[in-house]
Design an enzyme around this catalytic site. Structure first.
Site, PDB file in Angstrom:
ATOM      1  N   ALA A 266      64.265  53.670 -16.644  1.00  0.00           N
ATOM      2  CA  ALA A 266      65.527  54.278 -16.234  1.00  0.00           C
ATOM      3  C   ALA A 266      66.643  53.608 -17.017  1.00  0.00           C
ATOM      4  CB  ALA A 266      65.749  54.083 -14.734  1.00  0.00           C
ATOM      5  N   MET A 267      67.833  54.207 -16.996  1.00  0.00           N
ATOM      6  CA  MET A 267      68.973  53.638 -17.721  1.00  0.00           C
ATOM      7  C   MET A 267      70.229  53.785 -16.887  1.00  0.00           C
ATOM      8  SD  MET A 267      70.242  52.159 -20.297  1.00  0.00           S
ATOM      9  CE  MET A 267      71.974  51.703 -20.284  1.00  0.00           C
ATOM     10  N   GLU A 268      70.963  52.644 -16.765  1.00  0.00           N
ATOM     11  CA  GLU A 268      72.072  52.547 -15.826  1.00  0.00           C
ATOM     12  C   GLU A 268      73.388  53.142 -16.328  1.00  0.00           C
ATOM     13  OE1 GLU A 268      72.057  48.452 -18.037  1.00  0.00           O
ATOM     14  OE2 GLU A 268      70.560  49.888 -17.368  1.00  0.00           O
ATOM     15  N   ASN A 269      73.350  54.259 -17.072  1.00  0.00           N
ATOM     16  CA  ASN A 269      74.609  54.874 -17.523  1.00  0.00           C
ATOM     17  C   ASN A 269      75.562  54.988 -16.338  1.00  0.00           C
ATOM     18  OD1 ASN A 269      73.163  55.517 -20.003  1.00  0.00           O
ATOM     19  ND2 ASN A 269      72.196  57.109 -18.766  1.00  0.00           N
ATOM     20  N   HIS A 301      67.613  48.782  -8.706  1.00  0.00           N
ATOM     21  CA  HIS A 301      67.884  48.059  -9.962  1.00  0.00           C
ATOM     22  C   HIS A 301      69.059  48.717 -10.699  1.00  0.00           C
ATOM     23  CE1 HIS A 301      66.457  45.789 -13.644  1.00  0.00           C
ATOM     24  NE2 HIS A 301      67.182  46.739 -14.223  1.00  0.00           N
ATOM     25  N   GLU A 302      68.996  50.046 -10.847  1.00  0.00           N
ATOM     26  CA  GLU A 302      70.038  50.741 -11.610  1.00  0.00           C
ATOM     27  C   GLU A 302      71.374  50.722 -10.867  1.00  0.00           C
ATOM     28  OE1 GLU A 302      69.185  51.195 -14.572  1.00  0.00           O
ATOM     29  OE2 GLU A 302      67.028  51.013 -14.211  1.00  0.00           O
ATOM     30  N   HIS A 305      73.292  47.541 -11.277  1.00  0.00           N
ATOM     31  CA  HIS A 305      74.012  47.461 -12.552  1.00  0.00           C
ATOM     32  C   HIS A 305      75.393  48.119 -12.509  1.00  0.00           C
ATOM     33  CE1 HIS A 305      71.260  45.648 -15.374  1.00  0.00           C
ATOM     34  NE2 HIS A 305      70.325  46.580 -15.265  1.00  0.00           N
ATOM     35  N   GLU A 324      69.936  41.853 -17.002  1.00  0.00           N
ATOM     36  CA  GLU A 324      68.672  42.448 -16.551  1.00  0.00           C
ATOM     37  C   GLU A 324      67.963  41.573 -15.523  1.00  0.00           C
ATOM     38  OE1 GLU A 324      68.011  45.352 -16.810  1.00  0.00           O
ATOM     39  OE2 GLU A 324      69.090  46.073 -18.556  1.00  0.00           O
TER      40      GLU A 324
END
Length: 880
Positions: A266-269, A301-302, A305, A324
């Protein structure tokens, strides 16, 4: 403004996007040179004959005299006829085209089928250095800016970005009428957190404390309710973090979207988080409890952030570990809030601490923090996304939170976020705030936080703490898995750490101690009579523990007579520490095996999982040797009572155990019983699988599917394999497809495994994002190991160029295919592989090749030294 084309260009056959960009900047120092990041973009020459134009709202701006692309450093270089003036504001305009490739980086395309119709999505992955593939930008985390984004898109599609959409209108461009969606200006943010997506997804939504929460996914997935679980837990987790950080969520919306092709998990955009489908979508009919847990922890987690990383950003990538590592620690706290009955917080010991010990015990490990000047190139940045950064970062921060107390830790964290909101920091800024909180709350520390933590952050590795209970002496040394390996690089602290020690004596918790030098004497740790000592209570410290043989024997005695006297996490620790101490030749290997003798009495998940993780190494070293048979007999005798226990608890496999961790251990019971040849187990899984084949109704519980599929395919032949392959191709649910994809690698037929390896080269059969992990699954199978190794050697340049050395996958591929290596011949092959492919390169797997050679050498020695002893022990009456 970006306009992705979701249909290929009729002339070139390529998918493209076009764009225009204006960047507004203040000149802080006079210069006649502008450098702005740009990679793989083609610029349209403007009226001035150059790739960009420069204007100034205040009046005149210098003219551009030279404009070119510097590909090595990924810059658009602009020379000017006179200097920019200090204090003046300028605007730089460009018009460009890029390829909307399927390379999973920057602005890229992802494809999927809805029935027979192929659908294309335009989506992004900017971290770490791919925003420059989407538009020219100052692509560094500390260079924060406000972004005004506009997307053009086809009718029937929806456009998403970090900000809220403020309106959609129709525009005609190049003779085509399309929709144009404008987004509200973002907060001040880093380029790596930008996201823009065009798709024809559906969504569900809710509200939490005035924040709009939306889950986007493919229409059939939303219709089937697969986004519901994520929607239900996002609100509570966001609310938890608002309290934890004492700071409101900084944006008006939180969008989360499931992408079919996605390299990371996943990515925390900021405001638009992207996920692999398996990390966001949950379907009770297909998802196991471990899938559900993964979704809860990744969402946590995301969302963590959104503050730590996004609101306050680390100045440069060399401090990635703090960003991270922190999210990897607090994801357990967030998931625990969403699912309080799971006891998920304890699992950090198995998932992170024990896992990263294996890497950090190598002489080729690296410290958490790197020097800024050592991390400059994109591939150096990508190499930092490893288990040291995530799991060691998490483990060390958990230790810090424990010795400060969570209350003081969060107080320091809250003032840190308040001071640096919308700005950037270095990790020592956090230490200052924690130090103040510790002083304000009168925490008793042996020295300041900076001094304590530097020993954990600036040197690689960790200590083994040895306690001699006859004298009360306690000492530390750098723990290396292979003590004869190349000596590790010199360390600023000479491989000494300031170690917090929580401990119990004969079951009673004692006041904590600190070990601040090579060795010390702690009188209270001396024992007499039946008393025993156990250190690193609940494994909150990032270190291993060894004892004098007398204390070890007492601990083994407690395990065999009243194992529950020892806390469950520490039972897992005793197994893990002893096996690893044995590998490092600190204690005899047979002493480690002694810790498994009590397992026929153990019913808890963590100790069993710890034993399985460690015995896996014995399987890797011995499953091609004469030790294998006796080992199977021994472990079968240990696991049969567990198998019988779950058979009873589940009323002959009908019910699901109530407890989350018991559900995990039921899987271990079936998995190990089948693996060690318990006929009742093999018959059970074969029956379940053949019922599915004959009725086409899958009544296997989602928790058990992975292990049942694997064991049934292993026991079957081509019919079972082909059935599973067809089910894999038909699967519309990514989680189910993943289970089948892993299980297909379990067959014992070499020709099927070779055919499967060939499939990994065809993205129509195996998605690019899954190719490397599929090869690793095949290599884990003792029969597939040599086939997979031959395969990657034969196809290395193709695999490398096609799959581009993406951040995690290449190091995982190399370590996965070589983990069984334990002979001189295999070591020679590995050296040859490195030499043969020096020209092609290994990308982010470069370090993994050296680690594989180091590990193979250690394995060769280990087998030579241990094979006979292990065989003797396994065949001696005392083992049973």
């Amino acid at each position: 403004m970006l306009w992705p084309r979701l249909k290929p260009d009729p002339e070139s056959g390529l998918y493209i996007f076009t764009g225009e960009s204006t960047v507004e900047f203040d000149c802080v120092e006079e210069t006649d040179l502008i450098l702005i990041h740009s990679n793989k973009l083609n610029y349209t020459k403007l009226e001035n004959g150059h790739l960009a134009s420069l204007t100034s709202p205040a009046g005149t701006a210098p003219s551009i005299t030279e404009s070119r692309i510097q590909t090595v450093t990924q810059y658009l270089v602009l020379r000017l006829n006179s200097k920019l003036l200090k204090g003046q504001r300028y605007q730089l305009y460009t018009k460009f085209t890029g390829e909307l490739a399927d390379d999973l980086g920057g602005f890229y395309r992802s494809e999927y089928f809805e029935g027979t119709e192929k659908k294309v999505i335009a989506t992004t992955q900017m971290q770490p250095t791919d925003a420059r593939k989407s538009f020219p930008c100052f692509d560094e985390p500390a260079m924060k800016a406000y972004f005004d984004i506009t997307l053009r898109h086809d009718f029937g599609t929806v456009a998403l970005s970090n900000g809220e959409a403020t309106g959609t209108t129709n525009v005609t461009s190049d003779g085509v009428t399309v929709q144009q969606t404008v987004f509200a200006r973002t907060e001040k943010m880093s380029t790596y957190l930008l996201a823009f997506i065009v798709c024809d997804y559906d969504f569900i939504h809710s509200n939490a404390n005035g924040v709009l929460i939306r889950i986007f996914a493919r229409k059939p997935a939303i219709a089937a309710g697969q986004g519901d679980y994520a929607l239900n837990i996002t609100g509570p987790i966001l609310t938890f973090f608002e309290g934890y950080y004492n700071s409101s969520y900084p944006l008006p919306k939180s969008d989360q979207i499931a992408i079919p092709d996605f390299n990371a998990g996943a990515m925390e955009n900021w405001g638009l988080i992207t996920y692999r489908e398996t990390a966001l979508l949950y379907d009770e009919a297909f998802s196991s409890n471990s899938n559900k847990e993964r979704i809860a922890t990744i969402i946590a987690h995301e969302l963590a952030h959104m503050w730590f990383g996004n609101l306050v950003t680390l100045r440069w990538w060399n401090d990635l570990w703090l960003n991270e590592g922190f999210a990897s620690y607090v994801e357990y706290l967030g998931a625990n809030r969403a699912e309080p009955g799971w006891n998920v917080a304890d699992l950090i010991v198995l998932n992170d601490v024990h896992r990263v010990f294996a890497v950090d015990a190598l002489a080729s490990s690296h410290p958490l923090s790197s020097k800024e000047e050592d991390i400059q190139k994109p591939e150096q940045i990508s190499e930092l996304f490893d288990s040291i950064t995530y799991s060691k970062g998490a483990s060390v921060l958990r230790m810090l939170s424990d010795f400060l107390t969570e209350d003081v830790f969060t107080k320091g964290l809250q003032t840190y976020l308040k001071e640096f909101a919308f700005g950037s920091t270095v990790y020592t800024d956090l230490w200052k705030h924690l130090q103040t909180a510790a002083e304000d709350n009168k925490v008793d520390l042996p020295t300041n936080i900076d001094t304590i933590m530097n020993t954990w952050v600036l040197q690689m590795g960790f200590p083994v703490v040895t306690i001699d209970t006859t004298t009360g002496t306690i000492s530390q040394q750098h723990f290396l898995l292979d003590p004869d390996s190349v000596s590790p690089p010199s360390s600023p602290f000479n491989y000494e750490w300031i170690v917090p020690i929580r401990w119990i004596k004969t079951g009673v918790v004692q006041p904590p101690k600190w070990l601040q030098k090579k060795s010390d004497t702690i009188a209270e740790m001396q024992t007499t009579g039946a008393d025993w000592v156990l250190a690193n209570l609940n494994v909150v410290g990032y270190y291993r523990v060894n004892y004098d043989s007398n204390n070890w024997n007492k601990l083994l005695g407690v395990l065999s007579t009243s194992h529950t006297t020892i806390p469950v996490i520490n039972r897992a620790q005793l197994v893990d520490d002893s096996f690893n101490l044995a590998r490092a030749k600190i204690i005899p290997t047979v002493q480690a095996l002694e810790t498994t003798k009590y397992l026929n009495l153990e019913r808890d998940y963590m100790p069993w999982q710890s034993a399985i993780n460690n015995l896996n190494f014995f399987y890797l070293m011995f499953d091609r040797t004469e030790v294998y048979g006796p080992m199977q007999t021994y472990l079968n005798q240990k696991v049969t009572p567990l198998f019988e226990h779950f058979k009873t608890v589940t009323e002959n496999w009908i019910k699901v155990p109530d407890d989350h961790l018991d559900q995990y251990n039921q899987v271990n019971a079936i998995s190990m019983a089948c693996k060690t040849g318990l006929t009742e187990c093999t018959d059970l899984v074969k029956t379940w699988f053949s019922n599915w084949m004959t009725t086409d109704v899958n009544s296997i519980h989602p928790n058990l599917r992975s292990t049942v599929y694997c064991n049934a395919i292993a026991a079957g032949g081509a019919n079972e394999w082909d059935f599973a392959w067809n089910k894999f191709k038909e699967a519309t649910i990514a989680i189910e497809a993943d289970k089948l994809r892993a299980a297909l690698a379990c067959t014992k037929e070499p020709w099927l495994l070779n055919r499967y390896l060939e499939y990994t080269l065809d993205p129509e059969k195996i998605r690019k994002q899954d190719a490397t992990s599929t090869i690793v699954y095949i290599a884990r199978n003792v029969i597939g190991q040599s086939l997979a190794w031959d395969f990657i050697r034969a196809h290395w340049s193709y695999i490398f160029n096609e799959y581009g050395g993406g951040s995690f996958s290449f190091s995982n591929l190399i370590s996965g295919v070589t983990e069984r290596f334990s002979t001189e011949f295999e070591l020679q092959q590995l050296r040859q592989f490195k030499e043969d492919n020096a020209g092609v390169g290994f990308g982010s797997g470069t370090l993994a090749v050296d680690q594989a050679m180091e590990r193979t050498q250690a394995n060769i020695k280990w087998v030579a030294e241990n094979k006979n002893n292990v065989l003797d022990w396994l065949t001696s009456p005392s083992a049973f």
